[in-house]
Structures are given as C-alpha cells and as structure tokens.
Design a protein around this motif. Structure first.
Motif, PDB file in Angstrom:
ATOM      1  N   ASN A  77     -34.449  27.818 -35.246  1.00  6.67           N
ATOM      2  CA  ASN A  77     -34.127  28.012 -33.837  1.00  6.67           C
ATOM      3  C   ASN A  77     -34.744  29.317 -33.372  1.00  6.67           C
ATOM      4  O   ASN A  77     -34.572  30.357 -34.018  1.00  6.67           O
ATOM      5  CB  ASN A  77     -32.612  28.052 -33.608  1.00  6.67           C
ATOM      6  CG  ASN A  77     -31.967  26.713 -33.834  1.00  6.67           C
ATOM      7  OD1 ASN A  77     -32.391  25.722 -33.257  1.00  6.67           O
ATOM      8  ND2 ASN A  77     -30.970  26.680 -34.684  1.00  6.67           N
ATOM      9  N   ILE A  78     -35.462  29.260 -32.266  1.00  3.90           N
ATOM     10  CA  ILE A  78     -36.037  30.454 -31.653  1.00  3.90           C
ATOM     11  C   ILE A  78     -35.476  30.549 -30.245  1.00  3.90           C
ATOM     12  O   ILE A  78     -35.551  29.587 -29.477  1.00  3.90           O
ATOM     13  CB  ILE A  78     -37.572  30.389 -31.611  1.00  3.90           C
ATOM     14  CG1 ILE A  78     -38.122  30.300 -33.035  1.00  3.90           C
ATOM     15  CG2 ILE A  78     -38.144  31.600 -30.883  1.00  3.90           C
ATOM     16  CD1 ILE A  78     -39.605  30.088 -33.113  1.00  3.90           C
ATOM     17  N   SER A  79     -34.888  31.683 -29.921  1.00  9.10           N
ATOM     18  CA  SER A  79     -34.367  31.888 -28.571  1.00  9.10           C
ATOM     19  C   SER A  79     -34.878  33.219 -28.037  1.00  9.10           C
ATOM     20  O   SER A  79     -35.175  34.137 -28.803  1.00  9.10           O
ATOM     21  CB  SER A  79     -32.839  31.846 -28.560  1.00  9.10           C
ATOM     22  OG  SER A  79     -32.324  32.920 -29.316  1.00  9.10           O
ATOM     23  N   MET A  80     -35.002  33.280 -26.727  1.00 11.45           N
ATOM     24  CA  MET A  80     -35.464  34.520 -26.105  1.00 11.45           C
ATOM     25  C   MET A  80     -34.860  34.672 -24.725  1.00 11.45           C
ATOM     26  O   MET A  80     -34.512  33.683 -24.079  1.00 11.45           O
ATOM     27  CB  MET A  80     -36.984  34.577 -26.039  1.00 11.45           C
ATOM     28  CG  MET A  80     -37.644  33.499 -25.222  1.00 11.45           C
ATOM     29  SD  MET A  80     -39.437  33.634 -25.154  1.00 11.45           S
ATOM     30  CE  MET A  80     -39.881  33.268 -26.816  1.00 11.45           C
ATOM     31  N   ASP A  81     -34.720  35.910 -24.320  1.00 12.67           N
ATOM     32  CA  ASP A  81     -34.259  36.243 -22.974  1.00 12.67           C
ATOM     33  C   ASP A  81     -35.483  36.678 -22.178  1.00 12.67           C
ATOM     34  O   ASP A  81     -36.122  37.681 -22.508  1.00 12.67           O
ATOM     35  CB  ASP A  81     -33.241  37.381 -23.006  1.00 12.67           C
ATOM     36  CG  ASP A  81     -31.946  36.986 -23.699  1.00 12.67           C
ATOM     37  OD1 ASP A  81     -31.697  35.777 -23.827  1.00 12.67           O
ATOM     38  OD2 ASP A  81     -31.203  37.886 -24.108  1.00 12.67           O
ATOM     39  N   ILE A 106     -44.673  31.004 -23.320  1.00 12.21           N
ATOM     40  CA  ILE A 106     -43.954  29.958 -24.028  1.00 12.21           C
ATOM     41  C   ILE A 106     -44.917  28.773 -24.060  1.00 12.21           C
ATOM     42  O   ILE A 106     -45.365  28.297 -23.022  1.00 12.21           O
ATOM     43  CB  ILE A 106     -42.656  29.571 -23.308  1.00 12.21           C
ATOM     44  CG1 ILE A 106     -41.727  30.777 -23.175  1.00 12.21           C
ATOM     45  CG2 ILE A 106     -41.969  28.423 -24.037  1.00 12.21           C
ATOM     46  CD1 ILE A 106     -40.528  30.525 -22.301  1.00 12.21           C
ATOM     47  N   LYS A 130     -35.585  40.013 -25.415  1.00 12.58           N
ATOM     48  CA  LYS A 130     -34.988  39.764 -26.723  1.00 12.58           C
ATOM     49  C   LYS A 130     -35.547  38.464 -27.290  1.00 12.58           C
ATOM     50  O   LYS A 130     -35.637  37.464 -26.579  1.00 12.58           O
ATOM     51  CB  LYS A 130     -33.473  39.650 -26.568  1.00 12.58           C
ATOM     52  CG  LYS A 130     -32.708  39.389 -27.831  1.00 12.58           C
ATOM     53  CD  LYS A 130     -31.217  39.296 -27.525  1.00 12.58           C
ATOM     54  CE  LYS A 130     -30.435  38.942 -28.754  1.00 12.58           C
ATOM     55  NZ  LYS A 130     -29.015  38.791 -28.450  1.00 12.58           N
ATOM     56  N   VAL A 131     -35.930  38.474 -28.575  1.00 12.32           N
ATOM     57  CA  VAL A 131     -36.380  37.283 -29.283  1.00 12.32           C
ATOM     58  C   VAL A 131     -35.582  37.192 -30.576  1.00 12.32           C
ATOM     59  O   VAL A 131     -35.480  38.157 -31.323  1.00 12.32           O
ATOM     60  CB  VAL A 131     -37.891  37.328 -29.610  1.00 12.32           C
ATOM     61  CG1 VAL A 131     -38.314  36.114 -30.404  1.00 12.32           C
ATOM     62  CG2 VAL A 131     -38.717  37.448 -28.352  1.00 12.32           C
ATOM     63  N   THR A 132     -35.002  36.022 -30.843  1.00 11.66           N
ATOM     64  CA  THR A 132     -34.199  35.810 -32.041  1.00 11.66           C
ATOM     65  C   THR A 132     -34.685  34.553 -32.757  1.00 11.66           C
ATOM     66  O   THR A 132     -34.908  33.524 -32.116  1.00 11.66           O
ATOM     67  CB  THR A 132     -32.711  35.631 -31.669  1.00 11.66           C
ATOM     68  OG1 THR A 132     -32.292  36.726 -30.877  1.00 11.66           O
ATOM     69  CG2 THR A 132     -31.855  35.543 -32.908  1.00 11.66           C
ATOM     70  N   ARG A 133     -34.840  34.651 -34.071  1.00 12.44           N
ATOM     71  CA  ARG A 133     -35.239  33.502 -34.889  1.00 12.44           C
ATOM     72  C   ARG A 133     -34.208  33.340 -35.990  1.00 12.44           C
ATOM     73  O   ARG A 133     -33.902  34.283 -36.713  1.00 12.44           O
ATOM     74  CB  ARG A 133     -36.611  33.749 -35.496  1.00 12.44           C
ATOM     75  CG  ARG A 133     -37.064  32.630 -36.411  1.00 12.44           C
ATOM     76  CD  ARG A 133     -38.460  32.925 -36.952  1.00 12.44           C
ATOM     77  NE  ARG A 133     -38.874  31.886 -37.858  1.00 12.44           N
ATOM     78  CZ  ARG A 133     -39.223  32.088 -39.122  1.00 12.44           C
ATOM     79  NH1 ARG A 133     -39.225  33.307 -39.625  1.00 12.44           N
ATOM     80  NH2 ARG A 133     -39.595  31.093 -39.880  1.00 12.44           N
ATOM     81  N   THR A 134     -33.672  32.124 -36.121  1.00  8.98           N
ATOM     82  CA  THR A 134     -32.698  31.848 -37.174  1.00  8.98           C
ATOM     83  C   THR A 134     -33.137  30.615 -37.962  1.00  8.98           C
ATOM     84  O   THR A 134     -33.737  29.702 -37.411  1.00  8.98           O
ATOM     85  CB  THR A 134     -31.292  31.595 -36.601  1.00  8.98           C
ATOM     86  OG1 THR A 134     -31.331  30.497 -35.710  1.00  8.98           O
ATOM     87  CG2 THR A 134     -30.755  32.824 -35.895  1.00  8.98           C
ATOM     88  N   ASN A 137     -45.649  24.888 -25.580  1.00  8.33           N
ATOM     89  CA  ASN A 137     -45.074  23.696 -26.182  1.00  8.33           C
ATOM     90  C   ASN A 137     -46.209  22.823 -26.705  1.00  8.33           C
ATOM     91  O   ASN A 137     -47.070  22.399 -25.944  1.00  8.33           O
ATOM     92  CB  ASN A 137     -44.243  22.928 -25.162  1.00  8.33           C
ATOM     93  CG  ASN A 137     -43.663  21.657 -25.732  1.00  8.33           C
ATOM     94  OD1 ASN A 137     -43.346  21.587 -26.917  1.00  8.33           O
ATOM     95  ND2 ASN A 137     -43.520  20.649 -24.904  1.00  8.33           N
TER      96      ASN A 137
END
Length: 91
Positions: A62-66, A12, A33-37, A14
């Motif tokens: 928005n990018i989120s990940m576990d 990650i 898991k990686v999600t981009r919206t 920044n």
C-alpha cells in the motif's frame, strides 16, 4: 503571462497492462507525506508455532500520500477546463 514557476517535481502514474496509455497526474511540488507499507499473506492462521512461516503469495503493498491539488495556475490564465470544471479532469 504567468508568474508561476514552471516546475514539475512529482506525479501519480497509473500503469495498466491492459491499457498501454498511462494515466498521469503531475504536480508541481513534492507530496507532504508518502507512506509505504507491506503486509504478509500467511498461509494459515491456525498453524502450529513450531512450524516455519508459510506464505501464500506476494506481500500486499500500500502506498499513500498527502497531496494538495488546486487549479490556481490554470485559473490565473483563464484556461479551460479549469474555469468550468476545476481539478475534476485531473482526478
């Protein structure tokens, strides 16, 4: 001597235009898991349906990940600050 593999497959990062030093949290394995919206920013919500869609700016991304983060490798070698602070310095 550590028996853990020496791999780094993800991070990650920044980037801040006001601070030239990037903050990096490296992890050994890829995230589960990686999600981009993307969400549009429409100019008016009460616009007539016959009008073309008007945007007021770039889409909101928005990018989120576990990711599972632990200090196992550092604790195995009894390295500071993991022995006293755990993973807090990386977060």
């Amino acid at each position: 001597m550590s028996i853990s593999p020496k791999l780094q497959k993800g991070a990650i990062v920044n980037f801040d235009i006001f601070n030239p030093v990037a903050s990096v949290v490296a992890f050994q394995y890829n995230p589960e898991k990686v999600t981009r919206t993307l969400q549009t920013q429409a100019a008016g919500e009460d616009a007539d349906r016959s009008e073309a869609l008007r945007l007021k700016g770039a889409p909101v991304e928005n990018i989120s990940m576990d990711v599972e983060i632990d200090a196992t490798d550092q604790l195995e070698a009894a390295k500071e600050p993991a022995t006293s602070l755990g993973i807090h310095p990386q977060l």
